[in-house]
Motif scaffolding. Structure first.
Motif, PDB file in Angstrom:
ATOM      1  N   ASN A 141      44.842  46.496  34.844  1.00  0.00           N
ATOM      2  CA  ASN A 141      45.328  47.741  34.255  1.00  0.00           C
ATOM      3  C   ASN A 141      44.248  48.802  34.306  1.00  0.00           C
ATOM      4  OD1 ASN A 141      47.760  46.514  33.570  1.00  0.00           O
ATOM      5  ND2 ASN A 141      46.960  45.761  31.647  1.00  0.00           N
ATOM      6  N   GLY A 142      44.620  50.042  34.671  1.00  0.00           N
ATOM      7  CA  GLY A 142      43.693  51.143  34.627  1.00  0.00           C
ATOM      8  C   GLY A 142      42.682  51.085  35.763  1.00  0.00           C
ATOM      9  N   ARG A 143      41.783  52.065  35.753  1.00  0.00           N
ATOM     10  CA  ARG A 143      40.743  52.162  36.770  1.00  0.00           C
ATOM     11  C   ARG A 143      39.637  51.177  36.448  1.00  0.00           C
ATOM     12  NH1 ARG A 143      39.754  56.148  41.180  1.00  0.00           N
ATOM     13  NH2 ARG A 143      37.719  55.547  41.948  1.00  0.00           N
ATOM     14  N   LEU A 144      39.301  50.321  37.392  1.00  0.00           N
ATOM     15  CA  LEU A 144      38.266  49.317  37.181  1.00  0.00           C
ATOM     16  C   LEU A 144      36.901  49.899  37.494  1.00  0.00           C
ATOM     17  CD1 LEU A 144      39.964  46.294  38.992  1.00  0.00           C
ATOM     18  CD2 LEU A 144      39.852  46.691  36.536  1.00  0.00           C
ATOM     19  N   PRO A 145      35.813  49.325  36.936  1.00  0.00           N
ATOM     20  CA  PRO A 145      34.471  49.733  37.352  1.00  0.00           C
ATOM     21  C   PRO A 145      34.254  49.386  38.824  1.00  0.00           C
ATOM     22  CG  PRO A 145      34.383  47.808  35.912  1.00  0.00           C
ATOM     23  CD  PRO A 145      35.792  48.304  35.884  1.00  0.00           C
ATOM     24  N   PRO A 146      33.325  50.077  39.494  1.00  0.00           N
ATOM     25  CA  PRO A 146      33.159  49.894  40.944  1.00  0.00           C
ATOM     26  C   PRO A 146      32.972  48.451  41.386  1.00  0.00           C
ATOM     27  CG  PRO A 146      31.962  51.832  40.234  1.00  0.00           C
ATOM     28  CD  PRO A 146      32.480  51.169  38.986  1.00  0.00           C
ATOM     29  N   SER A 147      32.170  47.670  40.647  1.00  0.00           N
ATOM     30  CA  SER A 147      31.951  46.286  41.065  1.00  0.00           C
ATOM     31  C   SER A 147      33.256  45.493  41.030  1.00  0.00           C
ATOM     32  CB  SER A 147      30.901  45.613  40.166  1.00  0.00           C
ATOM     33  OG  SER A 147      31.329  45.595  38.812  1.00  0.00           O
ATOM     34  N   ARG A 148      34.118  45.786  40.062  1.00  0.00           N
ATOM     35  CA  ARG A 148      35.403  45.089  39.954  1.00  0.00           C
ATOM     36  C   ARG A 148      36.389  45.597  41.014  1.00  0.00           C
ATOM     37  NH1 ARG A 148      35.934  40.586  37.003  1.00  0.00           N
ATOM     38  NH2 ARG A 148      37.764  41.194  35.805  1.00  0.00           N
ATOM     39  N   ILE A 149      36.308  46.882  41.350  1.00  0.00           N
ATOM     40  CA  ILE A 149      37.145  47.419  42.423  1.00  0.00           C
ATOM     41  C   ILE A 149      36.836  46.694  43.726  1.00  0.00           C
ATOM     42  CG2 ILE A 149      37.541  49.435  43.898  1.00  0.00           C
ATOM     43  CD1 ILE A 149      37.169  51.176  41.419  1.00  0.00           C
ATOM     44  N   ARG A 150      35.549  46.525  44.031  1.00  0.00           N
ATOM     45  CA  ARG A 150      35.165  45.840  45.270  1.00  0.00           C
ATOM     46  C   ARG A 150      35.611  44.387  45.247  1.00  0.00           C
ATOM     47  NH1 ARG A 150      30.665  49.263  44.920  1.00  0.00           N
ATOM     48  NH2 ARG A 150      29.608  47.825  43.519  1.00  0.00           N
ATOM     49  N   LEU A 151      35.412  43.736  44.096  1.00  0.00           N
ATOM     50  CA  LEU A 151      35.788  42.334  43.980  1.00  0.00           C
ATOM     51  C   LEU A 151      37.303  42.158  44.146  1.00  0.00           C
ATOM     52  CD1 LEU A 151      35.217  39.404  43.362  1.00  0.00           C
ATOM     53  CD2 LEU A 151      35.138  39.958  40.924  1.00  0.00           C
ATOM     54  N   ALA A 152      38.072  42.974  43.440  1.00  0.00           N
ATOM     55  CA  ALA A 152      39.531  42.905  43.558  1.00  0.00           C
ATOM     56  C   ALA A 152      39.974  43.201  44.982  1.00  0.00           C
ATOM     57  CB  ALA A 152      40.183  43.880  42.581  1.00  0.00           C
ATOM     58  N   GLY A 153      39.326  44.193  45.616  1.00  0.00           N
ATOM     59  CA  GLY A 153      39.681  44.550  46.983  1.00  0.00           C
ATOM     60  C   GLY A 153      39.392  43.430  47.962  1.00  0.00           C
ATOM     61  N   ARG A 154      38.259  42.763  47.801  1.00  0.00           N
ATOM     62  CA  ARG A 154      37.913  41.674  48.719  1.00  0.00           C
ATOM     63  C   ARG A 154      38.868  40.500  48.577  1.00  0.00           C
ATOM     64  NH1 ARG A 154      34.333  37.619  47.751  1.00  0.00           N
ATOM     65  NH2 ARG A 154      33.235  38.757  46.115  1.00  0.00           N
ATOM     66  N   LEU A 155      39.185  40.132  47.345  1.00  0.00           N
ATOM     67  CA  LEU A 155      40.109  39.020  47.127  1.00  0.00           C
ATOM     68  C   LEU A 155      41.512  39.368  47.631  1.00  0.00           C
ATOM     69  CD1 LEU A 155      39.052  37.801  43.561  1.00  0.00           C
ATOM     70  CD2 LEU A 155      38.325  36.917  45.774  1.00  0.00           C
ATOM     71  N   ALA A 156      41.948  40.598  47.370  1.00  0.00           N
ATOM     72  CA  ALA A 156      43.283  41.020  47.811  1.00  0.00           C
ATOM     73  C   ALA A 156      43.363  41.088  49.331  1.00  0.00           C
ATOM     74  CB  ALA A 156      43.627  42.375  47.200  1.00  0.00           C
ATOM     75  N   ASN A 157      42.278  41.506  49.975  1.00  0.00           N
ATOM     76  CA  ASN A 157      42.255  41.592  51.427  1.00  0.00           C
ATOM     77  C   ASN A 157      42.516  40.225  52.058  1.00  0.00           C
ATOM     78  OD1 ASN A 157      41.571  43.187  53.911  1.00  0.00           O
ATOM     79  ND2 ASN A 157      39.954  41.645  54.062  1.00  0.00           N
ATOM     80  N   GLY A 158      41.806  39.212  51.570  1.00  0.00           N
ATOM     81  CA  GLY A 158      41.998  37.872  52.100  1.00  0.00           C
ATOM     82  C   GLY A 158      43.382  37.325  51.804  1.00  0.00           C
ATOM     83  N   PHE A 159      43.875  37.596  50.600  1.00  0.00           N
ATOM     84  CA  PHE A 159      45.205  37.125  50.212  1.00  0.00           C
ATOM     85  C   PHE A 159      46.286  37.756  51.079  1.00  0.00           C
ATOM     86  CE2 PHE A 159      48.918  38.043  47.376  1.00  0.00           C
ATOM     87  CZ  PHE A 159      49.437  36.756  47.349  1.00  0.00           C
TER      88      PHE A 159
END
Length: 317
Positions: free
Chosen positions: A2-20
């Motif tokens: 929910n909401g805008r994540l801090p940059p480190s979490r944005i990168r982490l979420a993006g990397r996991l989502a990319n692979g998924f």
């Protein structure tokens, strides 16, 4: 998420989502390449639009033992499929014709349909089970990292002997198809975009799940380029099911556009590209689509279905 994540979490979420997302598309091709995977997803989702718009029908046809009847499927034109995926009409037409020759699709003047018979075969059932396991594992990774807090998780009506595999397929396919627009918008070509995503995945899949980098969006806060593992064209060809010459042609385009760097050991997408504003917006769009996927899974009781065995184990401990 929910909401805008801090940059480190944005990168982490993006990397996991990319692979998924890549794994979903590869699986959706039923053993063919990623473009056929997206075509089959787009056609199937268009065919069953009356079901996806109705919560009652979603639940009525949620399990493998309840395939939607052909009379509920709506044909879709080749042009509509090509437009939705932002691929050339001739590419869509040629690939759909090949899939029809294999008996996977049916074509008529009204359009294209993925009929019930292939979707009720042992082959499809095996892929549906693999898709469910892929989404479940990804859910557990996100949940463990705290990305899914605040979701309402009503009790499930599903049983272990008859899990909602078709429902999970529909919701996860909808998520994968939503990526086509931002991928095409950022890269300008769906195939090039899929190859770029897989280069990024190959460069970083050795990282632990909780590695998100620093707390700002500058290139210096990303994983250093010399820590990214290069990937060779032959490996990408095998991973994506795309011919080697096609992979090399699109990699050359990515290098020319400055989105990829070629070295002796293979190709790397550097931190400066990942820190680009357009790419960050792509990651944030993906975050929104991902939240929509898991909100749907929660509302239909899928998450509580997955949570039940884990809750039982915790209780036993």
């Amino acid at each position: 998420m929910n909401g805008r994540l801090p940059p480190s979490r944005i990168r982490l979420a993006g990397r996991l989502a990319n692979g998924f997302a890549l794994d979903l598309v590869k699986l959706g091709g039923w053993g063919r390449d990623v473009i056929d995977g997206l075509l089959l997803m787009a056609i199937s989702q268009a065919n069953i639009a009356p079901i996806t718009r109705s919560p009652e029908l979603q639940l009525a046809y949620a399990t493998l033992d309840a395939p939607p009847p052909d009379e509920l499927r709506r044909p879709v034109s080749v042009n509509a499929v090509a437009t939705s995926l932002r691929i050339p009409f001739e590419t869509a037409r040629r690939r759909i014709a090949a899939l029809a020759e294999l008996g996977v699709l049916e074509t008529s003047r009204k359009g294209v349909v993925l009929p019930q018979a292939p979707l009720n075969s042992p082959f499809y059932r095996a892929f549906a089970e693999a898709n469910c396991e892929l989404v479940r594992r990804y859910y557990e990774r996100l949940d463990r990292l705290g990305f899914l807090t605040g979701l309402n998780r009503p009790d499930t009506s599903f049983t272990p002997g008859n899990p909602p595999l078709r429902l999970i397929m529909r919701l996860s396919s909808d998520y994968a198809l939503r990526l086509a627009e931002p991928v095409s918008a950022y890269i300008g070509d769906l195939v090039t975009g899929m190859i770029l995503m897989d280069v990024i995945q190959a460069n970083t899949e050795h990282l632990p799940d909780d590695e998100g980098g620093g707390d700002d969006l500058s290139p210096q806060s990303y994983l250093a380029d010399d820590e990214r593992r290069p990937v060779r064209p032959a490996t990408l060809s095998e991973r994506l099911g795309v011919p080697p010459e096609t992979v090399r042609r699109h990699l050359n385009r990515l290098v020319s556009d400055g989105r990829c760097v070629a070295g002796e050991d293979g190709y790397v997408v550097p931190a400066r590209v990942l820190a680009d504003g357009g790419f960050v917006e792509f990651i944030l769009d993906n975050q929104t689509h991902m939240h929509r996927l898991f909100t749907g899974l929660a509302e239909f009781g899928v998450l509580s279905f997955w949570d039940a065995p884990r809750a039982g184990l915790r209780g036993a401990a």
